[in-house]
Write an enzyme that holds these catalytic residues in place. Structure first.
Site, short mmCIF file in Angstrom:
data_model
loop_
_atom_site.label_atom_id
_atom_site.label_comp_id
_atom_site.label_asym_id
_atom_site.label_seq_id
_atom_site.Cartn_x
_atom_site.Cartn_y
_atom_site.Cartn_z
N SER A 1 -6.08 3.52 4.33
CA SER A 1 -5.28 2.63 3.34
C SER A 1 -6.51 1.60 2.41
O SER A 1 -6.21 0.67 2.15
CB SER A 1 -4.14 1.83 3.67
OG SER A 1 -3.63 1.31 2.69
N SER B 1 0.82 -1.17 -0.13
CA SER B 1 0.25 -0.18 -0.09
C SER B 1 0.72 1.31 -0.11
O SER B 1 0.31 2.33 -0.01
CB SER B 1 -0.94 -0.03 0.99
OG SER B 1 -1.98 -0.79 0.87
N LYS C 1 -0.13 3.65 -2.64
CA LYS C 1 -1.02 4.61 -2.59
C LYS C 1 -0.59 6.06 -2.45
O LYS C 1 -1.21 7.09 -2.55
CB LYS C 1 -2.22 4.43 -1.45
CG LYS C 1 -2.77 3.23 -1.65
CD LYS C 1 -4.08 2.79 -0.56
CE LYS C 1 -4.60 1.76 -0.76
NZ LYS C 1 -3.99 0.42 -0.50
#
Length: 521
Positions: free
Chosen positions: A82, A22, A25
Site C-alpha cells: 500500500s 488506501s 489504490k
C-alpha cells in the site's frame, strides 16, 4: 455481497460517503491493469519518479526523484505494501499528472456504477472531495476479481519483490486468520479509521465485503469475520453466476505525458504493424471521394473521362492506414455495374449538369468496421495493420433508392461491452448529492424498542447493533437501528418493535448476560 451474482446479503450505512483511505489504490490498480490490457503501457515499461511522488508520506516504497523503475514493481508495492509513492508514480506515468489520473479514476467509477465515489488522488490520503462508500468499494473489488483474474493473485500475496525492496502485505493478519480469505485491500488514515475490503471463498461460495471506520486492525478484522461467517450461511451453494459487465469509456482527448515512461529496448525495435497515427502523414484523399469531388466541380464530363475516373488509382492512396480500420470491400459482382453506372452518370450529366455523383459514391461504401483489438478507453489511436500494397480503387457502386443518402447505410454492429450496472438489489440509480433519510412509519402497536446498555464510543455502540442483528436476524431484521447520544454515553437501540417482540428479545439477550431494557418509543 454474493460475489457470484452481486446481490447484497447484509448492509448498514452502505451508501454513506466516507474516507476510503488506501482502498483508493484498488481503482489506481484497476486503471493500471486497463492501460496494460489496452497496450498503452507494459509491465516492463519504466516510469520516471517525480519529486511529487517521492515526497509522499508513508506508507511508501522509498522511491527517489529521477529514479526509473518498472511498472510491475510499482504495482506490487501499491497492491501489497500500500505504498503511497508507488501509487502516485503509477498515476503520473499513465495520465501525465496525478490530477488528470484522478479524473480518469472518477470517470471509471461512474462507468462501474460507483455513483457515490469521487477521487482526488491516486493513493487515498485524506483530501476534500475524496470519498467513497462501502457499497462502491465492494463493487470495485468484484470487478477486480472478474475483470482481471490474471492479476488478482497479487492481493493474496504475503510478500513480494518490489525491485528496490522486499515488501510485506498489510493484510497478512486477516489472510492468515480467516479461512478462505484471498484478498483484497486494507486502508487507514486518522480521518477514515481502519478500512478493509475482503474476499473469501468456501466451496462454491464466494463473498466480498467492506468495512469502514474500524477502531483498530483487530476490531476491523473481527467485524469482517462476523459479517462473512454470518453471510456464508445465508447464500446457496450453487447459483447461476452473473458476471459484471466490463465498463465502456469514451476515449480520452487529453494528451498523456509520455516523457515519464521509458520503454525497454524491445519496445523500441521497429514494428511495422504498430504505427502511431500522430506520427504518420495526413491521409491522402480516397479515390472514391476524389472522383465525387471532381464530378461536383466539373459537371460536364465526356464518356472517356468518366471511365478513366471509375477505374483510376490515385498515387499514394494505399499508403495510409486510418485508425486500424480496413478499407471497405467492394460488393460482390459490382465491377461491371460500376462501369455501367459511370457511363449512365456521364450521359445524364449532359442532360442535367447540376447532378452530382457524391451521394451515390458515398452511399455505396460500407462504414469501416471498428477494430476489436482496441478498447474505446485507449487514449492513443494505434494502427494494427501494416501499410497495404497498392490496390485498385474501389469501383463505383450502383446505389438503390434507399442508399442514396449516407444516413441510410448500415451502422456497425455495437460491441458487447455496454455498461451494465452490477445488480445490487436497487436497480439503476442516478448520482445524488444528498441522501434523503426515509423512516418507516410506525405500524399499529410497533411503538416499542430495546436499549442495549451504554458504551463509551459511537463505534462500539454501532458494532453492538451489527452483532445483535447478525445473531438474531429473525427479530431485528426489520427493526430500526439507532445510537442515542446521552449524557452517560452512547446507547444502541432497536426500535419499531411490538411490546411482545421487544420483551422476547430482551429475554434472549438476558440469557446471554447482555444488558437489555424494554423502552417505549
Amino acid at each position: 455481497m454474493d460475489a457470484r451474482t452481486g446481490q447484497p446479503i447484509y448492509r448498514q450505512n452502505s451508501d454513506t460517503r466516507l474516507h476510503p483511505a488506501s482502498l483508493t489504490k484498488m481503482m489506481t490498480l484497476y486503471l493500471a491493469f486497463t492501460a496494460i490490457e489496452s497496450g498503452q503501457v507494459r509491465l516492463d515499461s519504466k516510469f520516471t519518479i517525480s519529486s511529487n511522488a517521492a515526497a509522499e508520506p508513508p506508507s511508501k516504497l522509498g522511491l527517489r526523484a529521477g529514479q526509473q523503475i518498472e511498472l510491475r514493481y510499482l504495482i506490487r508495492a501499491a497492491a501489497i505494501k500500500s505504498a503511497n509513492d508507488a501509487a502516485t508514480a503509477i498515476g503520473e506515468g499513465i495520465a501525465g499528472s496525478e490530477d488528470a489520473f484522478a479524473q480518469r479514476m472518477t470517470q471509471m467509477a461512474r462507468a462501474l456504477g460507483m455513483n457515490n465515489t469521487q477521487f482526488r488522488n491516486a493513493n487515498g490520503l485524506t483530501q476534500d472531495g475524496h470519498y467513497s462508500t462501502a457499497h462502491d468499494m465492494s463493487q470495485l473489488g468484484r470487478h477486480l476479481f472478474y475483470d482481471f483474474p490474471q492479476y488478482y493473485n497479487l492481493f493474496s500475496r504475503r510478500s513480494a519483490d518490489a525491485g528496490i525492496a522486499q515488501v510485506a502485505s498489510t493484510n497478512r493478519r486477516f489472510l492468515d486468520a480467516y479461512q478462505g480469505a484471498d484478498g483484497i485491500k486494507t486502508g487507514y488514515t486518522r480521518a477514515a479509521g481502519f478500512n478493509l475490503t475482503a474476499s473469501a471463498q468456501r466451496g462454491n461460495k464466494r463473498l466480498i465485503a467492506s468495512v469502514f471506520g474500524g477502531t483498530s486492525t483487530a476490531h476491523r478484522n473481527q467485524v469482517m469475520a462476523e459479517l462473512l461467517d454470518s453471510s456464508f450461511t445465508r447464500i446457496p451453494d450453487r447459483v447461476r453466476e452473473v458476471r459484471p459487465a466490463r465498463p465502456r469509456l469514451v476515449a480520452q482527448a487529453a494528451p498523456t505525458r509520455r516523457a515519464q515512461v521509458e520503454p525497454t529496448p524491445a519496445a523500441t525495435s521497429p514494428e511495422p504493424q504498430r504505427l502511431v497515427l500522430q506520427a504518420s502523414p495526413p491521409p491522402s484523399t480516397r479515390p472514391a471521394a476524389a472522383a465525387s469531388t471532381l464530378v461536383a466541380a466539373r459537371p460536364a464530363m465526356n464518356l472517356t473521362e468518366a471511365l478513366r475516373k471509375a477505374t483510376a488509382v490515385e498515387p499514394g492512396t494505399a499508403t495510409t492506414v486510418l485508425a486500424s480500420s480496413n478499407r471497405p470491400k467492394a460488393r460482390p459482382g459490382s465491377s461491371n455495374r460500376a462501369i455501367e453506372q459511370a457511363v449512365a452518370n456521364a450521359v445524364a450529366m449532359d442532360e442535367e449538369p447540376s447532378a452530382s455523383l457524391a451521394k451515390p459514391v458515398l452511399a455505396a461504401s460500407k462504414r469501416p468496421v471498428r477494430s476489436p483489438r482496441r478498447s474505446a478507453s485507449t487514449a492513443d489511436v494505434i494502427s494494427e495493420a501494416s501499410a497495404p500494397a497498392p490496390v485498385a480503387a474501389a469501383p463505383v457502386q450502383q446505389a438503390s433508392a434507399e442508399d442514396m443518402q449516407l444516413d441510410s447505410s448500415h451502422a456497425p454492429r455495437p460491441r458487447s461491452e455496454t455498461v451494465i450496472l452490477a445488480a445490487m438489489g436497487e436497480g439503476d440509480r442516478s448520482p445524488v448529492e444528498e441522501l434523503e433519510v426515509v423512516r418507516r412509519p410506525a405500524d399499529s402497536g410497533r411503538n416499542w424498542g430495546i436499549a442495549l446498555g451504554m458504551y463509551t464510543s459511537k463505534v462500539e455502540a454501532e458494532h453492538q447493533l451489527v452483532s445483535m442483528a447478525l445473531q438474531d436476524g429473525s427479530i431485528f431484521g426489520g427493526a430500526r437501528r439507532e445510537v442515542a447520544n446521552t449524557n452517560r454515553g452512547f446507547e444502541p437501540r432497536f426500535g419499531n418493535l411490538t411490546k411482545g417482540v421487544a420483551q422476547l428479545a430482551c429475554d434472549r439477550l438476558h440469557s446471554r448476560s447482555q444488558d437489555c431494557t424494554v423502552i417505549a418509543n
